[in-house]
Design a protein around this motif. Structure first.
Motif, PDB file in Angstrom:
ATOM      1  N   ARG A 228       0.813  -1.212   0.000  1.00 20.69           N
ATOM      2  CA  ARG A 228       0.000   0.000   0.000  1.00 20.69           C
ATOM      3  C   ARG A 228       0.848   1.264   0.000  1.00 20.69           C
ATOM      4  NH1 ARG A 228      -5.242  -0.060   0.747  1.00 20.69           N
ATOM      5  NH2 ARG A 228      -5.307   1.910   1.903  1.00 20.69           N
ATOM      6  N   SER A 229       2.055   1.179   0.495  1.00 26.09           N
ATOM      7  CA  SER A 229       2.933   2.359   0.480  1.00 26.09           C
ATOM      8  C   SER A 229       3.386   2.711  -0.931  1.00 26.09           C
ATOM      9  CB  SER A 229       4.154   2.118   1.376  1.00 26.09           C
ATOM     10  OG  SER A 229       4.924   1.027   0.892  1.00 26.09           O
ATOM     11  N   GLN A 230       3.063   1.826  -1.908  1.00 25.66           N
ATOM     12  CA  GLN A 230       3.400   2.076  -3.308  1.00 25.66           C
ATOM     13  C   GLN A 230       2.160   2.271  -4.178  1.00 25.66           C
ATOM     14  OE1 GLN A 230       5.994  -1.063  -4.661  1.00 25.66           O
ATOM     15  NE2 GLN A 230       7.596  -0.585  -3.175  1.00 25.66           N
ATOM     16  N   GLN A 231       1.014   2.385  -3.569  1.00 20.09           N
ATOM     17  CA  GLN A 231      -0.222   2.546  -4.333  1.00 20.09           C
ATOM     18  C   GLN A 231      -0.698   3.989  -4.241  1.00 20.09           C
ATOM     19  OE1 GLN A 231      -2.978  -0.397  -2.851  1.00 20.09           O
ATOM     20  NE2 GLN A 231      -1.673  -2.102  -3.446  1.00 20.09           N
ATOM     21  N   TRP A 232      -1.013   4.551  -5.404  1.00 22.21           N
ATOM     22  CA  TRP A 232      -1.388   5.960  -5.491  1.00 22.21           C
ATOM     23  C   TRP A 232      -2.650   6.103  -6.344  1.00 22.21           C
ATOM     24  CZ3 TRP A 232       2.015   9.202  -2.831  1.00 22.21           C
ATOM     25  CH2 TRP A 232       3.254   8.624  -2.489  1.00 22.21           C
ATOM     26  N   THR A 233      -3.339   7.189  -6.114  1.00 16.33           N
ATOM     27  CA  THR A 233      -4.479   7.527  -6.958  1.00 16.33           C
ATOM     28  C   THR A 233      -4.458   9.033  -7.182  1.00 16.33           C
ATOM     29  OG1 THR A 233      -6.876   7.285  -7.244  1.00 16.33           O
ATOM     30  CG2 THR A 233      -6.105   7.903  -5.053  1.00 16.33           C
ATOM     31  N   THR A 234      -5.219   9.517  -8.140  1.00 18.11           N
ATOM     32  CA  THR A 234      -5.279  10.951  -8.408  1.00 18.11           C
ATOM     33  C   THR A 234      -6.645  11.486  -8.009  1.00 18.11           C
ATOM     34  OG1 THR A 234      -5.982  10.563 -10.694  1.00 18.11           O
ATOM     35  CG2 THR A 234      -3.625  10.827 -10.296  1.00 18.11           C
ATOM     36  N   ARG A 235      -6.643  12.725  -7.524  1.00 16.14           N
ATOM     37  CA  ARG A 235      -7.887  13.364  -7.110  1.00 16.14           C
ATOM     38  C   ARG A 235      -7.732  14.870  -7.280  1.00 16.14           C
ATOM     39  NH1 ARG A 235      -8.733  12.012  -1.330  1.00 16.14           N
ATOM     40  NH2 ARG A 235      -7.448  13.841  -0.909  1.00 16.14           N
ATOM     41  N   GLY A 236      -8.414  15.403  -8.283  1.00 15.10           N
ATOM     42  CA  GLY A 236      -8.372  16.847  -8.497  1.00 15.10           C
ATOM     43  C   GLY A 236      -6.983  17.397  -8.719  1.00 15.10           C
ATOM     44  N   GLY A 237      -6.140  16.651  -9.433  1.00 13.99           N
ATOM     45  CA  GLY A 237      -4.775  17.101  -9.682  1.00 13.99           C
ATOM     46  C   GLY A 237      -3.794  16.695  -8.602  1.00 13.99           C
ATOM     47  N   GLN A 238      -4.290  16.124  -7.497  1.00 13.59           N
ATOM     48  CA  GLN A 238      -3.418  15.666  -6.428  1.00 13.59           C
ATOM     49  C   GLN A 238      -3.089  14.187  -6.615  1.00 13.59           C
ATOM     50  OE1 GLN A 238      -6.254  16.769  -3.374  1.00 13.59           O
ATOM     51  NE2 GLN A 238      -4.922  18.418  -2.662  1.00 13.59           N
ATOM     52  N   ILE A 239      -1.894  13.783  -6.172  1.00 12.02           N
ATOM     53  CA  ILE A 239      -1.491  12.379  -6.184  1.00 12.02           C
ATOM     54  C   ILE A 239      -1.543  11.896  -4.741  1.00 12.02           C
ATOM     55  CG2 ILE A 239       0.353  10.762  -6.717  1.00 12.02           C
ATOM     56  CD1 ILE A 239       1.288  12.651  -8.905  1.00 12.02           C
ATOM     57  N   VAL A 240      -2.467  10.981  -4.447  1.00 11.49           N
ATOM     58  CA  VAL A 240      -2.800  10.622  -3.072  1.00 11.49           C
ATOM     59  C   VAL A 240      -2.303   9.213  -2.756  1.00 11.49           C
ATOM     60  CG1 VAL A 240      -4.668  10.406  -1.389  1.00 11.49           C
ATOM     61  CG2 VAL A 240      -4.863  12.066  -3.269  1.00 11.49           C
ATOM     62  N   SER A 241      -1.615   9.069  -1.614  1.00 10.85           N
ATOM     63  CA  SER A 241      -1.136   7.769  -1.164  1.00 10.85           C
ATOM     64  C   SER A 241      -2.294   6.945  -0.613  1.00 10.85           C
ATOM     65  CB  SER A 241      -0.070   7.952  -0.076  1.00 10.85           C
ATOM     66  OG  SER A 241       0.220   6.709   0.540  1.00 10.85           O
TER      67      SER A 241
END
Length: 276
Positions: A228-241
């Motif tokens: 999970r420390s290597q999983q990311w998603t995007t939200r409104g231009g942000q890159i979220v861990s």
């Protein structure tokens, strides 16, 4: 060596641009409008106020509650025309506006707008002509370092429009830090997104160091493991861990070449706005 006729015509046209700009319109004189003071307080969460289209800068004139730190508990975004506070910050903010829309007589404003529009159109054409010239000069087989984050050899991840996510010192080894640096098209700035939400560069993945859930945890290279420390998603231009719900950020919010990255509470500051 004889130059290609097409390139000679392009260079001649570009040499004419300064003369065309000089003849576009005489300088327009208009009074600068007075600065405006706006008070905005956070009740502990995110609070925002709309900025007019002619705002060019916002400064904290007076702190009235909480701890106000630029790009942490207050900030502004001229792209989305927004002033914001967070984490209990309250302040009186000085709003600086441009004279083109905020003051002077209507004729001056209209003339200034026409001049700016003409300059922008000419500059845009010049940039296109120059781009075609560079395309013609590209050596066969030379890679095109365009944007785009998924698939293939990957692409840049930009912040602030001028800096790119980068492997510090180009050193591809586990534990090496990520930083922001001037965009240069090297392999240390070529990222791609995997199916599991991992962000890859060469054979490594972006990782929240040691799975640390706290604000300020470093973002480093590590062997891809699917954690999970290597999983990311995007939200409104942000890159979220996906580890802790925090956003990819730059230390102290300072967008300067060489500054390292970290994760921090999402606050929509400029140092948390990324795009592929």
């Amino acid at each position: 060596m004889t130059q290609h006729p097409t390139r000679m015509r392009r260079k001649a046209w570009l040499l004419c641009v300064p003369l065309m700009l000089a003849q576009t319109h005489p300088a327009v004189q208009a009074q600068q409008p007075p600065d405006q003071i706006v008070e905005l307080r956070s009740n502990g969460g995110y609070t925002s106020a709309r900025l007019a289209d002619d705002v060019t800068q916002v400064d904290l004139a007076e702190q009235v509650q909480g701890a106000c730190r630029f790009n942490r508990s207050w900030g502004y975004d001229l792209t989305n025309r927004e002033l914001w506070t967070n984490d209990g910050c309250g302040g009186r903010f000085r709003i600086t506006r441009s004279y083109a829309q905020g003051g002077g007589n209507n004729n001056s404003s209209n003339n200034a707008g026409a001049a700016v529009a003409a300059v922008a159109a000419i500059a845009g054409i010049a940039l296109l002509a120059n781009q075609h010239n560079r395309d013609d000069d590209r050596r066969p087989g030379y890679p095109d370092y365009g944007n785009g984050g998924g698939g293939g050899r990957g692409g840049e991840i930009r912040v602030d429009g001028r800096l790119c996510l980068d492997v510090s010192k180009g050193n591809f080894r586990p534990g090496n830090a990520l930083q922001v640096y001037e965009c240069n098209g090297t392999d240390s700035q070529r990222f791609r997104v995997g199916r599991g939400g991992e962000i890859r560069v060469r054979d490594f993945c972006l990782d929240v160091e040691r799975g640390d859930p706290r604000d300020g945890a470093r973002v480093v290279l590590w062997s891809c493991s699917g954690s999970r420390s290597q999983q990311w998603t995007t939200r409104g231009g942000q890159i979220v861990s996906q580890l802790n719900g925090k956003c990819l950020d730059v230390v102290d919010g300072r967008l300067r070449p060489g500054n390292p990255t970290m994760v921090y509470q999402c606050n929509r500051s400029p140092s948390q706005r990324w795009w592929f």
